[in-house]
Design a protein around this motif. Structure first.
Motif, PDB file in Angstrom:
ATOM      1  N   LEU A 110       0.843  -1.194   0.000  1.00  0.00           N
ATOM      2  CA  LEU A 110       0.000   0.000   0.000  1.00  0.00           C
ATOM      3  C   LEU A 110       0.878   1.243   0.000  1.00  0.00           C
ATOM      4  CD1 LEU A 110      -2.889   1.190   0.194  1.00  0.00           C
ATOM      5  CD2 LEU A 110      -2.468   1.400   2.625  1.00  0.00           C
ATOM      6  N   ALA A 111       1.964   1.196   0.768  1.00  0.00           N
ATOM      7  CA  ALA A 111       2.870   2.341   0.856  1.00  0.00           C
ATOM      8  C   ALA A 111       4.254   1.855   1.241  1.00  0.00           C
ATOM      9  CB  ALA A 111       2.362   3.334   1.895  1.00  0.00           C
ATOM     10  N   GLN A 112       5.240   2.655   0.865  1.00  0.00           N
ATOM     11  CA  GLN A 112       6.603   2.379   1.306  1.00  0.00           C
ATOM     12  C   GLN A 112       7.345   3.694   1.435  1.00  0.00           C
ATOM     13  OE1 GLN A 112       7.742  -0.188  -2.081  1.00  0.00           O
ATOM     14  NE2 GLN A 112       9.571   1.082  -2.263  1.00  0.00           N
ATOM     15  N   ARG A 113       8.247   3.743   2.397  1.00  0.00           N
ATOM     16  CA  ARG A 113       9.036   4.946   2.670  1.00  0.00           C
ATOM     17  C   ARG A 113      10.458   4.530   3.002  1.00  0.00           C
ATOM     18  NH1 ARG A 113       4.516   6.518   1.935  1.00  0.00           N
ATOM     19  NH2 ARG A 113       3.359   8.237   2.845  1.00  0.00           N
ATOM     20  N   LYS A 114      11.409   5.343   2.551  1.00  0.00           N
ATOM     21  CA  LYS A 114      12.813   5.149   2.928  1.00  0.00           C
ATOM     22  C   LYS A 114      13.120   6.088   4.077  1.00  0.00           C
ATOM     23  CE  LYS A 114      15.089   3.508  -1.231  1.00  0.00           C
ATOM     24  NZ  LYS A 114      15.272   2.169  -0.762  1.00  0.00           N
ATOM     25  N   ILE A 115      13.789   5.554   5.082  1.00  0.00           N
ATOM     26  CA  ILE A 115      14.214   6.382   6.211  1.00  0.00           C
ATOM     27  C   ILE A 115      15.670   6.062   6.542  1.00  0.00           C
ATOM     28  CG2 ILE A 115      11.898   6.593   7.195  1.00  0.00           C
ATOM     29  CD1 ILE A 115      12.668   4.510   9.286  1.00  0.00           C
ATOM     30  N   HIS A 116      16.324   7.026   7.160  1.00  0.00           N
ATOM     31  CA  HIS A 116      17.665   6.833   7.700  1.00  0.00           C
ATOM     32  C   HIS A 116      17.515   6.858   9.210  1.00  0.00           C
ATOM     33  CE1 HIS A 116      20.025   7.225   3.992  1.00  0.00           C
ATOM     34  NE2 HIS A 116      19.055   8.040   3.611  1.00  0.00           N
ATOM     35  N   LEU A 117      17.777   5.749   9.853  1.00  0.00           N
ATOM     36  CA  LEU A 117      17.593   5.686  11.297  1.00  0.00           C
ATOM     37  C   LEU A 117      18.604   6.538  12.043  1.00  0.00           C
ATOM     38  CD1 LEU A 117      16.606   1.956  11.820  1.00  0.00           C
ATOM     39  CD2 LEU A 117      15.141   3.967  11.718  1.00  0.00           C
ATOM     40  N   ASP A 118      19.764   6.736  11.457  1.00  0.00           N
ATOM     41  CA  ASP A 118      20.752   7.623  12.080  1.00  0.00           C
ATOM     42  C   ASP A 118      20.641   8.970  11.386  1.00  0.00           C
ATOM     43  OD1 ASP A 118      22.855   8.961  13.203  1.00  0.00           O
ATOM     44  OD2 ASP A 118      24.344   7.400  12.823  1.00  0.00           O
ATOM     45  N   GLU A 119      19.782   9.844  11.920  1.00  0.00           N
ATOM     46  CA  GLU A 119      19.525  11.146  11.295  1.00  0.00           C
ATOM     47  C   GLU A 119      20.764  12.030  11.268  1.00  0.00           C
ATOM     48  OE1 GLU A 119      16.317  12.476  13.751  1.00  0.00           O
ATOM     49  OE2 GLU A 119      14.811  11.617  12.411  1.00  0.00           O
ATOM     50  N   ASN A 120      21.733  11.776  12.140  1.00  0.00           N
ATOM     51  CA  ASN A 120      22.954  12.581  12.192  1.00  0.00           C
ATOM     52  C   ASN A 120      23.965  12.158  11.139  1.00  0.00           C
ATOM     53  OD1 ASN A 120      21.962  14.020  14.417  1.00  0.00           O
ATOM     54  ND2 ASN A 120      22.658  12.412  15.807  1.00  0.00           N
ATOM     55  N   ASP A 121      23.720  11.025  10.497  1.00  0.00           N
ATOM     56  CA  ASP A 121      24.644  10.523   9.481  1.00  0.00           C
ATOM     57  C   ASP A 121      23.866  10.236   8.208  1.00  0.00           C
ATOM     58  OD1 ASP A 121      26.608   9.369   7.965  1.00  0.00           O
ATOM     59  OD2 ASP A 121      26.844   7.592   9.220  1.00  0.00           O
ATOM     60  N   PRO A 122      23.761  11.233   7.302  1.00  0.00           N
ATOM     61  CA  PRO A 122      22.994  11.032   6.066  1.00  0.00           C
ATOM     62  C   PRO A 122      23.556   9.925   5.184  1.00  0.00           C
ATOM     63  CG  PRO A 122      23.799  13.306   6.237  1.00  0.00           C
ATOM     64  CD  PRO A 122      24.317  12.548   7.412  1.00  0.00           C
ATOM     65  N   ALA A 123      24.818   9.540   5.422  1.00  0.00           N
ATOM     66  CA  ALA A 123      25.419   8.470   4.632  1.00  0.00           C
ATOM     67  C   ALA A 123      25.066   7.091   5.184  1.00  0.00           C
ATOM     68  CB  ALA A 123      26.932   8.637   4.587  1.00  0.00           C
ATOM     69  N   SER A 124      24.343   7.045   6.310  1.00  0.00           N
ATOM     70  CA  SER A 124      23.978   5.749   6.878  1.00  0.00           C
ATOM     71  C   SER A 124      23.028   5.021   5.934  1.00  0.00           C
ATOM     72  CB  SER A 124      23.318   5.935   8.253  1.00  0.00           C
ATOM     73  OG  SER A 124      22.071   6.587   8.114  1.00  0.00           O
ATOM     74  N   ALA A 125      23.019   3.735   6.069  1.00  0.00           N
ATOM     75  CA  ALA A 125      22.193   2.911   5.186  1.00  0.00           C
ATOM     76  C   ALA A 125      20.714   3.251   5.370  1.00  0.00           C
ATOM     77  CB  ALA A 125      22.428   1.435   5.476  1.00  0.00           C
ATOM     78  N   ALA A 126      19.998   3.304   4.256  1.00  0.00           N
ATOM     79  CA  ALA A 126      18.560   3.580   4.299  1.00  0.00           C
ATOM     80  C   ALA A 126      17.808   2.294   4.600  1.00  0.00           C
ATOM     81  CB  ALA A 126      18.100   4.151   2.963  1.00  0.00           C
ATOM     82  N   THR A 128      13.983   0.655   4.133  1.00  0.00           N
ATOM     83  CA  THR A 128      12.704   0.832   3.467  1.00  0.00           C
ATOM     84  C   THR A 128      11.617   0.222   4.327  1.00  0.00           C
ATOM     85  OG1 THR A 128      13.765   0.700   1.305  1.00  0.00           O
ATOM     86  CG2 THR A 128      11.384   0.408   1.357  1.00  0.00           C
ATOM     87  N   CYS A 129      10.647   1.043   4.702  1.00  0.00           N
ATOM     88  CA  CYS A 129       9.500   0.593   5.504  1.00  0.00           C
ATOM     89  C   CYS A 129       8.338   0.319   4.553  1.00  0.00           C
ATOM     90  CB  CYS A 129       9.104   1.668   6.503  1.00  0.00           C
ATOM     91  SG  CYS A 129      10.399   2.049   7.685  1.00  0.00           S
ATOM     92  N   PHE A 130       7.613  -0.753   4.799  1.00  0.00           N
ATOM     93  CA  PHE A 130       6.483  -1.142   3.961  1.00  0.00           C
ATOM     94  C   PHE A 130       5.215  -1.240   4.793  1.00  0.00           C
ATOM     95  CE2 PHE A 130      10.168  -3.269   2.070  1.00  0.00           C
ATOM     96  CZ  PHE A 130      10.072  -2.901   0.735  1.00  0.00           C
TER      97      PHE A 130
END
Length: 136
Positions: A110-126, A128-130
């Protein structure tokens, strides 16, 4: 697993204590920010149901990885689907879980979103939430 209009299971006091303790550990620990962000993303995705209201949620579905290949997950899901027949069911999962398991069993995205759990490190692995759903 939770189904609308069905009585809630009575938990033993030890079970209630265990789940409450788990919530407090997450809230106090280093995962508090990540947990809040993850929950917010799930709430946003839920809104995409719009006027369509699902009646059952799979809240926790796990099988010991050591038992992979014995079809335990498939049997558990099948039993739940038999119990919740004719319901619109949904669940949240993410790319760190075995989400293809649900695709093989005709769940839809129905929906999916990419998030970075370490907001202080934009290079951290994303991650994907479903939000997945299935009409039984």
């Amino acid at each position: 697993m939770r189904i609308s209009n069905t009585p809630r299971l009575k938990l033993k006091w030890t079970q209630r204590c265990y789940t409450t303790l788990g919530r407090h550990v997450i809230a106090l620990g280093s995962y508090a920010g990540e947990s809040k962000q993850y929950d917010q993303v799930n709430q946003q995705m839920y809104l995409e149901f719009g006027e369509l209201v699902p009646s059952a949620e799979i809240t926790l579905f796990a099988v010991d990885p050591a038992l992979t290949g014995h079809h335990i997950g498939s049997r558990l899901l099948h039993a739940f689907e038999q119990y919740a027949s004719h319901e619109l069911i949904y669940l949240y999962t993410d790319s760190d879980c075995n989400y293809p398991f649900y695709f093989k069993r005709q769940f839809n995205v129905l929906a999916q979103r990419k998030i970075h759990l370490d907001e202080n490190d934009p290079a951290s692995a994303a991650l994907t939430c479903f939000l997945l759903y299935k009409q039984l």
